[in-house]
Design an enzyme around this catalytic site. Structure first.
Site, mmCIF file in Angstrom:
data_model
loop_
_atom_site.group_PDB
_atom_site.id
_atom_site.type_symbol
_atom_site.label_atom_id
_atom_site.label_comp_id
_atom_site.label_asym_id
_atom_site.label_seq_id
_atom_site.Cartn_x
_atom_site.Cartn_y
_atom_site.Cartn_z
ATOM 1 N N ILE A 136 0.892 -1.166 0.000
ATOM 2 C CA ILE A 136 0.000 0.000 0.000
ATOM 3 C C ILE A 136 0.927 1.212 0.000
ATOM 4 C CG2 ILE A 136 -1.812 1.247 1.239
ATOM 5 C CD1 ILE A 136 -2.663 -1.489 2.398
ATOM 6 N N HIS A 139 0.080 5.092 1.504
ATOM 7 C CA HIS A 139 0.031 5.453 2.923
ATOM 8 C C HIS A 139 1.234 4.821 3.612
ATOM 9 C CE1 HIS A 139 -2.853 6.592 6.368
ATOM 10 N NE2 HIS A 139 -1.642 6.439 6.892
ATOM 11 N N LEU A 140 2.151 5.667 4.013
ATOM 12 C CA LEU A 140 3.384 5.231 4.660
ATOM 13 C C LEU A 140 3.092 4.334 5.865
ATOM 14 C CD1 LEU A 140 6.571 6.883 5.218
ATOM 15 C CD2 LEU A 140 5.275 6.658 7.331
ATOM 16 N N HIS A 141 3.891 3.311 6.040
ATOM 17 C CA HIS A 141 3.807 2.440 7.214
ATOM 18 C C HIS A 141 5.171 1.778 7.425
ATOM 19 C CE1 HIS A 141 2.517 0.221 3.631
ATOM 20 N NE2 HIS A 141 3.003 -0.876 4.189
ATOM 21 N N GLN A 142 5.570 1.722 8.684
ATOM 22 C CA GLN A 142 6.850 1.112 9.033
ATOM 23 C C GLN A 142 6.614 -0.281 9.609
ATOM 24 O OE1 GLN A 142 10.535 2.756 9.822
ATOM 25 N NE2 GLN A 142 10.281 2.527 12.021
#
Length: 183
Positions: A136, A139-142
């Site tokens: 995805i 939308h940034l996600h770590q």
């Protein structure tokens, strides 16, 4: 085995000594179901999750600017993500406050996971853009992925199957409880 039913079937082929581990729930991921189209916040699962109850959304903890959530398609048990509430694609677009809280949540995620399941190490990181492997990308996600010695075996490589010893809801409950207790 949680009501699993094994049924002998007739068919074509020569019997072998292999067991089959069927994971039909993975087909949604393979087909890209639920993936947002484009860069807009409409349809983005990371934008929708905060409106749900924590248990339903697999949210472990909420901060002011970011939240921690289990990965619906984990690489390992306890694989979670730290996600900003704001719909932003690139790490360089985070505000200084978002960057700080994302870092602190990542540290706490590692501390909590160590207390709950004693991993030997972690993979921590984010894939920026589709070409870099972001499922995805809008939308940034770590990712925070706990690792244990010997956790990578032939199943994912040969069988394209990941064996997980615990249901996501149970993992979420353990991590959320430990997170709340470590204030």
């Amino acid at each position: 085995m949680n009501g699993a039913e094994f049924v002998e079937q007739e068919g074509v082929g020569i019997p072998d000594a292999l067991q089959r581990l069927w994971t039909p729930h993975r087909m949604a991921y393979i087909k890209g179901e639920g993936k947002p189209v484009g860069a807009e916040a409409d349809g983005c699962p990371f934008c929708r999750l905060p409106a749900l109850e924590d248990a339903d959304a697999l949210i472990i903890a909420r901060g002011e600017l970011v939240y921690g959530v289990l990965n619906l398609y984990p690489y390992n048990p306890g694989h979670l993500m730290v996600v900003p509430y704001r719909h932003v694609a690139d790490y360089t677009d985070l505000t200084p406050e978002e960057t700080t809280e994302l870092a602190r949540f990542t540290q706490k995620a590692m501390t909590v996971t160590r207390a709950v399941s004693a991993p030997h190490g972690f993979n921590v990181g984010m894939n920026q853009g589709v070409i870099a492997g972001a499922g995805i990308a809008a939308h940034l996600h770590q990712h925070v992925v706990p690792r244990w010695g010997g956790d990578a075996n032939f199943m994912p490589v040969i069988g394209h199957t990941k064996v997980l010893p615990q249901l996501l809801g149970e993992t979420r409950s353990m991590l959320a409880k430990a997170w709340a207790e470590m204030r």
